[in-house]
Design an enzyme around this catalytic site. Structure first.
Site, mmCIF file in Angstrom:
data_model
loop_
_atom_site.group_PDB
_atom_site.id
_atom_site.type_symbol
_atom_site.label_atom_id
_atom_site.label_comp_id
_atom_site.label_asym_id
_atom_site.label_seq_id
_atom_site.Cartn_x
_atom_site.Cartn_y
_atom_site.Cartn_z
ATOM 1 N N THR A 155 33.573 41.669 34.994
ATOM 2 C CA THR A 155 32.534 41.660 36.032
ATOM 3 C C THR A 155 32.792 42.853 36.954
ATOM 4 O OG1 THR A 155 33.817 39.983 37.235
ATOM 5 C CG2 THR A 155 31.934 39.214 35.951
ATOM 6 N N THR A 192 39.524 33.472 40.289
ATOM 7 C CA THR A 192 38.212 33.625 39.647
ATOM 8 C C THR A 192 38.421 34.479 38.431
ATOM 9 O OG1 THR A 192 35.951 34.281 39.770
ATOM 10 C CG2 THR A 192 37.421 35.605 40.963
ATOM 11 N N ASN A 403 32.364 43.684 47.791
ATOM 12 C CA ASN A 403 31.830 42.330 47.934
ATOM 13 C C ASN A 403 30.538 42.291 48.736
ATOM 14 O OD1 ASN A 403 33.693 40.147 46.684
ATOM 15 N ND2 ASN A 403 35.064 41.693 47.519
#
Length: 408
Positions: A155, A192, A403
């Site tokens: 990702t 994650t 982010n």
């Protein structure tokens, strides 16, 4: 830019007999990127998993737990770009539909398929795109596609993460290969991250879950990037049972210890790669806490240091503001901690002795270490003989930027 982390080389990743991997571009979120991966297991393989402890866990995590409880797993399907988390009953239906689609093509039960998703939270999983991509992923399946799979589960990662080794078990040379993804929203229990590790070793199914948990505890549950525990964390261990040796029935046997140590080596390499590729990271930091009464309290202190934004930003600035580390030790939650017994080192530099500044410590020595790309923080608690280690990174401006822009 990852900290001293190079991209893996496909030829260094050992195929695992009894397992094939296929990767495709399904356009789950963005076009022209690998985002759909299938793992295909031959009959007789064992599978175990460790998952996030976040109570708001994603739909695929819930479905994986259900299917693993029944055993006899034959395939895994992994998508990136969409986490299928925060999606309620509709998300569960979509995760199961993904399993159905792959199971139909393989001629197995949908409960023999494990689904995994990673990416943006609270968006519907585009099952139609995944279904449309499955034929290409299946056609691509081959034993040596580990690197393609590592690329297909990324990702915000900047580098694919994969590792491989072999170990002698009885008269057999056993292969161990694994991949992982993760760069942010990383904290123990678990991060994650997605992690997949396979071996052709013969491992009794009742032992496999214990092995998966101990591997996770010694690796992925020792890393933190930003202190956030995600919704989708999954670490899967597969044993294809193809190697020519007697089944391992105990991790305390010579064969069990050898296998676990080799697999732990791969798991730690993958876990540390996640930290090295932490979002915006410029430094890789090892926090070693010694002299605790138990390993648990050593980890407790290690996590307090590794999670502290003040400590992490000081490392980013190369600022030896080391009172921040001592403060984190103090608020870690050990009520009877004696501050006059505490020592602190940065690599070879002895900063604090018995709770106060070491008379021989010089600011320029601390700054020299803080400027390095790899740093070891060593804390002595003076309470016992226990030791444990945590791996983390600094916190930079880029972390905020990555982010802030993640969904755009």
């Amino acid at each position: 830019m990852a900290v001293n982390l190079s991209a893996p080389i496909a030829g260094d990743l050992r195929p695992v007999p009894g397992l094939s991997i296929g990767v495709a571009e399904a356009g789950v979120r963005k076009a022209n990127r690998k985002d759909l991966t299938v793992f295909l297991l031959e009959p007789g393989a064992g599978v175990a998993g460790v998952f996030t402890r976040n109570r708001f866990c994603a739909a695929p995590v819930q479905v994986c737990r259900e299917h693993l409880a029944e055993g006899d797993i034959r395939a895994l399907v992994v998508n990136t770009g969409n986490a299928n988390a925060g999606t309620g009953e509709d998300g569960l239906a979509r995760a199961r539909a993904t399993c159905d689609a792959l199971a139909q093509r393989l001629g197995v039960s949908s409960r023999q398929v494990l689904p995994f998703s990673t990416g943006v939270i609270m968006e519907p999983l585009p099952v139609d795109r995944i279904e449309a991509g499955l034929p290409a992923a299946l056609a691509d399946a081959a034993p040596d596609h580990w690197l393609r799979a590592a690329e297909g589960i990324m990702t915000t990662d900047t580098v694919a993460k994969a590792a491989s080794t072999s170990v002698r078990i009885g008269a057999a040379d056993v292969a161990i290969t694994g991949i992982s993804k993760g760069a942010g929203m990383i904290r123990p229990n678990m991060a994650t991250m997605l992690g997949f590790m396979a071996t052709d070793a013969c491992v009794a199914q009742p032992l496999l879950q214990q092995l998966a948990q101990e591997l996770a505890d010694g690796s992925f549950n020792r890393v933190t990037v930003d202190g956030d525990t995600s919704t989708n964390d999954s670490f899967i261990v597969m044993a294809t049972n193809k190697a020519a040796h007697l089944p391992i029935t105990s991790l305390d046997s010579a064969e069990g210890r050898a296998l676990k140590e080799a697999m732990l080596q791969v798991a730690r390499q993958l876990a540390q790669a996640i930290v090295r590729d932490g979002e915006g990271a410029t430094k890789f930091i090892t926090v070693r806490v010694e002299g605790g009464r138990t390993a648990d309290e050593c980890r407790q202190v290690g996590y307090a240091i590794a999670h502290s934004p003040l400590v992490k930003t000081a490392f980013f600035a190369s600022d030896p503001n080391l009172g921040r580390i001592l403060a984190a030790v103090g608020y870690a939650g050990i009520d009877d901690l004696d501050q006059t017994a505490i020592d602190l080192w940065l690599d070879d530099v002895h900063v604090a002795h018995r709770g106060g500044r070491n008379p021989a410590y010089r600011e320029e020595d601390g700054q020299r270490v803080m400027k390095q790309s790899e740093i070891t923080v060593r804390v002595g608690l003076g309470r016992g003989a226990a030791v444990d280690t945590i791996w983390t990174c600094d916190l930079s401006h880029d972390y905020v930027s990555i982010n802030a822009d993640y969904r755009s």
